[in-house]
Motif scaffolding. Sequence first.
Motif, short mmCIF file in Angstrom:
data_model
loop_
_atom_site.label_atom_id
_atom_site.label_comp_id
_atom_site.label_asym_id
_atom_site.label_seq_id
_atom_site.Cartn_x
_atom_site.Cartn_y
_atom_site.Cartn_z
N VAL A 193 3.23 -12.92 -18.48
CA VAL A 193 4.36 -13.09 -17.57
C VAL A 193 5.59 -13.45 -18.39
O VAL A 193 5.52 -14.29 -19.28
N ARG A 194 6.70 -12.83 -18.08
CA ARG A 194 7.99 -13.17 -18.70
C ARG A 194 8.72 -14.07 -17.72
O ARG A 194 8.80 -13.78 -16.53
N PHE A 195 9.25 -15.14 -18.22
CA PHE A 195 9.97 -16.14 -17.42
C PHE A 195 11.42 -16.13 -17.88
O PHE A 195 11.71 -16.39 -19.04
N THR A 196 12.34 -15.76 -16.99
CA THR A 196 13.76 -15.81 -17.32
C THR A 196 14.44 -16.81 -16.41
O THR A 196 14.19 -16.85 -15.21
N ILE A 197 15.27 -17.64 -17.00
CA ILE A 197 15.96 -18.68 -16.26
C ILE A 197 17.43 -18.31 -16.17
O ILE A 197 17.99 -17.75 -17.12
N GLY A 198 18.05 -18.58 -15.04
CA GLY A 198 19.43 -18.19 -14.85
C GLY A 198 20.32 -19.36 -14.50
O GLY A 198 19.91 -20.33 -13.89
N ARG A 199 21.58 -19.24 -14.93
CA ARG A 199 22.59 -20.22 -14.56
C ARG A 199 23.90 -19.45 -14.44
O ARG A 199 24.35 -18.84 -15.40
N GLY A 200 24.46 -19.47 -13.25
CA GLY A 200 25.65 -18.65 -13.01
C GLY A 200 25.28 -17.20 -13.21
O GLY A 200 24.30 -16.72 -12.66
N GLY A 201 26.04 -16.47 -14.02
CA GLY A 201 25.75 -15.08 -14.30
C GLY A 201 24.88 -14.89 -15.51
O GLY A 201 24.62 -13.77 -15.92
N ARG A 202 24.42 -15.97 -16.12
CA ARG A 202 23.68 -15.91 -17.37
C ARG A 202 22.17 -15.92 -17.11
O ARG A 202 21.67 -16.77 -16.39
N GLN A 203 21.45 -15.01 -17.70
CA GLN A 203 19.99 -15.00 -17.67
C GLN A 203 19.51 -15.13 -19.10
O GLN A 203 20.03 -14.48 -20.00
N GLU A 230 -4.46 -14.46 -6.88
CA GLU A 230 -3.53 -13.38 -6.54
C GLU A 230 -3.45 -12.44 -7.74
O GLU A 230 -3.53 -12.87 -8.88
N GLU A 231 -3.26 -11.17 -7.43
CA GLU A 231 -3.13 -10.16 -8.48
C GLU A 231 -1.84 -9.39 -8.31
O GLU A 231 -1.40 -9.12 -7.19
N TYR A 232 -1.22 -9.04 -9.44
CA TYR A 232 0.05 -8.34 -9.46
C TYR A 232 -0.02 -7.20 -10.46
O TYR A 232 -0.56 -7.37 -11.56
N PRO A 233 0.56 -6.04 -10.12
CA PRO A 233 0.58 -4.93 -11.09
C PRO A 233 1.66 -5.16 -12.15
O PRO A 233 2.57 -5.98 -11.99
N GLN A 234 1.55 -4.42 -13.22
CA GLN A 234 2.56 -4.47 -14.27
C GLN A 234 3.93 -4.19 -13.66
O GLN A 234 4.09 -3.31 -12.82
N GLY A 235 4.93 -4.97 -14.05
CA GLY A 235 6.29 -4.81 -13.57
C GLY A 235 6.61 -5.56 -12.29
O GLY A 235 7.77 -5.64 -11.89
N ALA A 236 5.61 -6.12 -11.64
CA ALA A 236 5.84 -6.85 -10.38
C ALA A 236 6.57 -8.16 -10.65
O ALA A 236 6.35 -8.81 -11.67
N CYS A 256 5.76 -9.69 -14.27
CA CYS A 256 4.56 -9.32 -15.02
C CYS A 256 4.87 -8.25 -16.06
O CYS A 256 5.29 -7.15 -15.71
N LEU A 257 4.61 -8.57 -17.31
CA LEU A 257 4.73 -7.57 -18.38
C LEU A 257 3.50 -6.68 -18.41
O LEU A 257 3.55 -5.55 -18.90
N THR A 258 2.40 -7.19 -17.91
CA THR A 258 1.15 -6.45 -17.77
C THR A 258 0.62 -6.76 -16.37
O THR A 258 1.16 -7.62 -15.68
N ALA A 259 -0.44 -6.07 -15.99
CA ALA A 259 -1.11 -6.46 -14.74
C ALA A 259 -1.56 -7.91 -14.91
O ALA A 259 -1.99 -8.31 -16.00
N CYS A 260 -1.42 -8.71 -13.86
CA CYS A 260 -1.72 -10.14 -13.96
C CYS A 260 -2.59 -10.63 -12.82
O CYS A 260 -2.52 -10.12 -11.71
#
Length: 158
Positions: A71-81, A45-51, A112-116
Amino acid sequence: MEKEVAPGTPDVLSQGVAAFLAASAFFADLTTDQLEALAPLFRVEEYPQGAEIYNLGDQAVDFYVLVEGLVRFTIGRGGRQATAGELIRSGEIFGWAAVVERAQRRIATAYCLTACRVLAINGNEFLKAMDRDHSMGYHVMKQLNFLITGELTSFASG
């Protein structure tokens, strides 16, 4: 949609999915036969930057291996990212909730921080493959345990 590769830029999948997986630290303990059995289950699979590949709360369907990009991975709990660990780079995995049987929803966002380009495998199909080969399943789950423990420790420490 096939990605165009610029002249002089090697296609990292040119040797095949099994060879790419073999070079990934996550899959390093698997045998050639195990990698060859898994390879046809993956799709590119391919994704554009920002997807956004998936969002917090989405149904956890696929497990991913990053082939190209960041790829940037952000984890959330409640209102916290919070960012969990480093950026995801080529050969690293994400979307592990898809192979945790009781995990129905994503606990993070991956974008995606870049195209991936990624290899994606349906989590249920991956679990079935691990059921067929318990040795492979043990190695994958051992790696997954190490990864999850590290991510959760990173998140908890701020």
